[in-house]
Design a protein around this motif. Sequence first.
Motif, PDB file in Angstrom:
ATOM      1  N   HIS A 102      27.638  54.990  29.252  1.00 36.83           N
ATOM      2  CA  HIS A 102      28.414  54.930  30.490  1.00 36.83           C
ATOM      3  C   HIS A 102      27.640  54.199  31.589  1.00 36.83           C
ATOM      4  CE1 HIS A 102      30.530  58.453  28.628  1.00 36.83           C
ATOM      5  NE2 HIS A 102      31.556  57.697  28.986  1.00 36.83           N
ATOM      6  N   ARG A 103      26.353  54.455  31.675  1.00 39.62           N
ATOM      7  CA  ARG A 103      25.537  53.778  32.694  1.00 39.62           C
ATOM      8  C   ARG A 103      25.467  52.269  32.422  1.00 39.62           C
ATOM      9  NH1 ARG A 103      22.700  58.769  32.654  1.00 39.62           N
ATOM     10  NH2 ARG A 103      21.522  58.232  30.845  1.00 39.62           N
ATOM     11  N   ARG A 104      25.314  51.883  31.155  1.00 38.71           N
ATOM     12  CA  ARG A 104      25.270  50.452  30.828  1.00 38.71           C
ATOM     13  C   ARG A 104      26.595  49.779  31.148  1.00 38.71           C
ATOM     14  NH1 ARG A 104      22.668  51.574  25.401  1.00 38.71           N
ATOM     15  NH2 ARG A 104      24.844  51.606  24.808  1.00 38.71           N
ATOM     16  N   ARG A 105      27.692  50.421  30.781  1.00 34.92           N
ATOM     17  CA  ARG A 105      29.008  49.834  31.075  1.00 34.92           C
ATOM     18  C   ARG A 105      29.235  49.699  32.578  1.00 34.92           C
ATOM     19  NH1 ARG A 105      33.313  52.484  26.848  1.00 34.92           N
ATOM     20  NH2 ARG A 105      32.578  51.375  25.009  1.00 34.92           N
ATOM     21  N   ARG A 106      28.824  50.723  33.341  1.00 38.42           N
ATOM     22  CA  ARG A 106      28.999  50.660  34.792  1.00 38.42           C
ATOM     23  C   ARG A 106      28.178  49.515  35.382  1.00 38.42           C
ATOM     24  NH1 ARG A 106      27.130  55.506  36.903  1.00 38.42           N
ATOM     25  NH2 ARG A 106      29.063  56.480  36.276  1.00 38.42           N
ATOM     26  N   SER A 107      26.955  49.329  34.905  1.00 41.31           N
ATOM     27  CA  SER A 107      26.127  48.245  35.440  1.00 41.31           C
ATOM     28  C   SER A 107      26.690  46.888  35.039  1.00 41.31           C
ATOM     29  CB  SER A 107      24.679  48.390  34.981  1.00 41.31           C
ATOM     30  OG  SER A 107      24.576  48.188  33.590  1.00 41.31           O
ATOM     31  N   GLN A 108      27.229  46.774  33.838  1.00 46.24           N
ATOM     32  CA  GLN A 108      27.858  45.515  33.431  1.00 46.24           C
ATOM     33  C   GLN A 108      29.107  45.246  34.272  1.00 46.24           C
ATOM     34  OE1 GLN A 108      28.542  45.970  29.253  1.00 46.24           O
ATOM     35  NE2 GLN A 108      26.458  45.390  28.686  1.00 46.24           N
ATOM     36  N   ASN A 109      29.902  46.278  34.519  1.00 36.60           N
ATOM     37  CA  ASN A 109      31.104  46.111  35.340  1.00 36.60           C
ATOM     38  C   ASN A 109      30.739  45.716  36.769  1.00 36.60           C
ATOM     39  OD1 ASN A 109      32.772  46.718  33.219  1.00 36.60           O
ATOM     40  ND2 ASN A 109      33.016  48.870  33.780  1.00 36.60           N
ATOM     41  N   LEU A 110      29.685  46.299  37.300  1.00 36.35           N
ATOM     42  CA  LEU A 110      29.249  45.918  38.645  1.00 36.35           C
ATOM     43  C   LEU A 110      28.771  44.469  38.669  1.00 36.35           C
ATOM     44  CD1 LEU A 110      27.366  49.102  39.874  1.00 36.35           C
ATOM     45  CD2 LEU A 110      29.513  48.164  40.740  1.00 36.35           C
ATOM     46  N   VAL A 112      29.832  42.010  36.722  1.00 33.50           N
ATOM     47  CA  VAL A 112      31.028  41.163  36.652  1.00 33.50           C
ATOM     48  C   VAL A 112      31.742  41.155  37.996  1.00 33.50           C
ATOM     49  CG1 VAL A 112      33.302  40.943  35.577  1.00 33.50           C
ATOM     50  CG2 VAL A 112      31.314  41.409  34.175  1.00 33.50           C
ATOM     51  N   ALA A 113      31.822  42.310  38.653  1.00 34.74           N
ATOM     52  CA  ALA A 113      32.485  42.387  39.953  1.00 34.74           C
ATOM     53  C   ALA A 113      31.753  41.545  41.000  1.00 34.74           C
ATOM     54  CB  ALA A 113      32.570  43.840  40.415  1.00 34.74           C
TER      55      ALA A 113
END
Length: 62
Positions: A10-18, A20-21
């Motif tokens: 979850h932490r990796r996905r959140r950092s990747q999403n941030l 991209v944003a």
Amino acid sequence: MSFRVETDMHRRRRSQNLGVAVCLVLFIGLVAVLSLVKITNTGPVEGYDHAPRASVTEEASE
């Protein structure tokens, strides 16, 4: 009320999403700035309508 445990995934996905944003916001800002500069720095614009224009004929006659 149960709290879900945040895993490493979850932490990796959140950092990747941030990431991209941030890239998306920077790209939109770049396009906006380039558009604004292009709009404000252009002189008078005349479309090509297959008809003689006074601005062109006056320059040619001088």
